[in-house]
Design an enzyme around this catalytic site. Structure first.
Site, PDB file in Angstrom:
ATOM      1  N   LYS A  77       0.823  -1.219   0.000  1.00  0.00           N
ATOM      2  CA  LYS A  77       0.000   0.000   0.000  1.00  0.00           C
ATOM      3  C   LYS A  77       0.850   1.260   0.000  1.00  0.00           C
ATOM      4  O   LYS A  77       2.043   1.234   0.305  1.00  0.00           O
ATOM      5  CB  LYS A  77      -0.941  -0.020   1.205  1.00  0.00           C
ATOM      6  CG  LYS A  77      -2.085  -1.011   1.001  1.00  0.00           C
ATOM      7  CD  LYS A  77      -3.152  -0.883   2.040  1.00  0.00           C
ATOM      8  CE  LYS A  77      -4.294  -1.843   1.702  1.00  0.00           C
ATOM      9  NZ  LYS A  77      -5.274  -1.932   2.769  1.00  0.00           N
ATOM     10  N   ARG A 124      -3.571 -10.062   5.142  1.00  0.00           N
ATOM     11  CA  ARG A 124      -4.033 -10.071   3.737  1.00  0.00           C
ATOM     12  C   ARG A 124      -2.870  -9.587   2.876  1.00  0.00           C
ATOM     13  O   ARG A 124      -2.485  -8.422   2.947  1.00  0.00           O
ATOM     14  CB  ARG A 124      -5.253  -9.158   3.608  1.00  0.00           C
ATOM     15  CG  ARG A 124      -5.912  -9.181   2.248  1.00  0.00           C
ATOM     16  CD  ARG A 124      -7.160  -8.303   2.237  1.00  0.00           C
ATOM     17  NE  ARG A 124      -7.803  -8.355   0.933  1.00  0.00           N
ATOM     18  CZ  ARG A 124      -7.437  -7.617  -0.106  1.00  0.00           C
ATOM     19  NH1 ARG A 124      -6.433  -6.756  -0.007  1.00  0.00           N
ATOM     20  NH2 ARG A 124      -8.063  -7.734  -1.269  1.00  0.00           N
TER      21      ARG A 124
HETATM   22  C1  9MG Z   1     -10.211  -5.368  -0.361  1.00  0.00           C
HETATM   23  N1  9MG Z   1      -9.165  -4.829   0.481  1.00  0.00           N
HETATM   24  C2  9MG Z   1      -8.125  -4.043   0.100  1.00  0.00           C
HETATM   25  N2  9MG Z   1      -7.378  -3.715   1.155  1.00  0.00           N
HETATM   26  C3  9MG Z   1      -7.948  -4.324   2.228  1.00  0.00           C
HETATM   27  C4  9MG Z   1      -7.657  -4.359   3.599  1.00  0.00           C
HETATM   28  O1  9MG Z   1      -6.630  -3.698   4.105  1.00  0.00           O
HETATM   29  N3  9MG Z   1      -8.445  -5.075   4.396  1.00  0.00           N
HETATM   30  C5  9MG Z   1      -9.519  -5.747   3.903  1.00  0.00           C
HETATM   31  N4  9MG Z   1     -10.286  -6.441   4.782  1.00  0.00           N
HETATM   32  N5  9MG Z   1      -9.855  -5.741   2.613  1.00  0.00           N
HETATM   33  C6  9MG Z   1      -9.076  -5.031   1.796  1.00  0.00           C
END
Ligand code: 9MG
Length: 259
Positions: free
Chosen positions: A202, A237
């Site tokens: 990110k 994630r």
């Molecule tokens: C879909 N998506 C993109 N970034 C995310 C994040 O940080 N958390 C979650 N739950 N979904 C995300």
């Protein structure tokens, strides 16, 4: 949780896995790399992204979900649209990852009566405009209160508390200082419910490291993942499953945990 974006426009891998065959091959690769769970998404939620119709989202995600049944790990679908939730749950999704925390009319109802899990994420605003002017008094208190309120709404409607995980939503309507405050507060947030976090590639990682290209943010993302795991996150994630697993394995051995 390995990320499988079936989209033309996601911020890191947009267009790379946009066909059914490419997405399925990528997903299988992530399982081989050691993913415990996959998150399939048919709508880009990067800052500035425009929403897609439910029909378009389903056309992207459903064939991939169907092809991955029996792939060896549970499948989550990243969606905020109740009709998409209903369709993917009927097709075997085990989890809904909702960046909108089931606030859309009909979203909670789509989960009630199923035994699927749900991730309730905090987002200020909506993807198209959320990074234009994020504002908080006390970001940690506000995010924590929001997550507790959403849990209470879900539990009151009949979703079992044990099926709920929460996520502070790094980068979703947040400045760097907000993201840093939340990262430092992860141990506190992890007391609310099992925590899912997404730092992978990110812009906050880019801002900290000075890496403009998302392709150059792997090392920073792994540093963040280790921080989150140490702070009590249950689900990470990530785009890079193998590298993240290796980093976690080394850290856990040093901590003295069984492999
Ligand atoms: C879909 N998506 C993109 N970034 C995310 C994040 O940080 N958390 C979650 N739950 N979904 C995300």
């Amino acid at each position: 949780m390995g990320i499988v974006n079936v989209t033309p426009d996601s911020f890191h891998d947009g267009g790379r896995h946009a066909t059914r065959a490419a997405a399925v091959a990528h997903a299988r690769r992530l399982v081989e790399e050691g993913a415990d769970l996959l998150d399939l998404g048919g709508e880009s939620t990067r800052p500035g992204a425009a929403p897609v119709s439910a029909d378009e989202e389903l056309a992207r995600v459903l064939p991939v979900l169907e092809a991955l049944q029996g792939c060896g790990v549970p499948l989550s679908v990243d969606t905020r649209q109740p009709s998409v939730m209903q369709a993917v749950l009927a097709a075997g999704a085990m989890m809904i990852n909702d960046i909108n925390a089931l606030r859309a009319p009909g979203a909670i109802a789509a989960l009630v009566g199923t035994d699927a899990s749900v991730c309730l994420m905090h987002m200020q605003g909506e993807p198209r405009t959320m990074q234009q002017a994020p504002h908080y008094g006390d970001v940690v208190a506000e995010v924590a209160a929001f997550l507790c309120e959403r849990i209470d709404a879900c539990v009151a409607a009949g979703i079992a508390r044990e099926r709920i995980v929460v996520d502070p939503g790094f980068g979703f309507g947040k400045r760097l200082e907000d993201n840093l405050a939340l990262a430092r507060a992860l141990p506190r947030l992890a007391t609310i419910a099992p925590l899912l976090v997404g730092f992978s590639r990110k812009s906050m990682i880019g801002a900290i490291t000075g890496r403009e290209a998302t392709g150059d943010r792997l090392a920073g993302s792994i540093g963040a993942a280790l921080w989150a795991a140490r702070a009590g996150a249950s689900i990470l994630r990530v785009h890079d499953v193998a590298a993240t697993r290796d980093a976690l394995a080394v850290w856990r051995q040093f901590e003295g945990e069984e492999k």
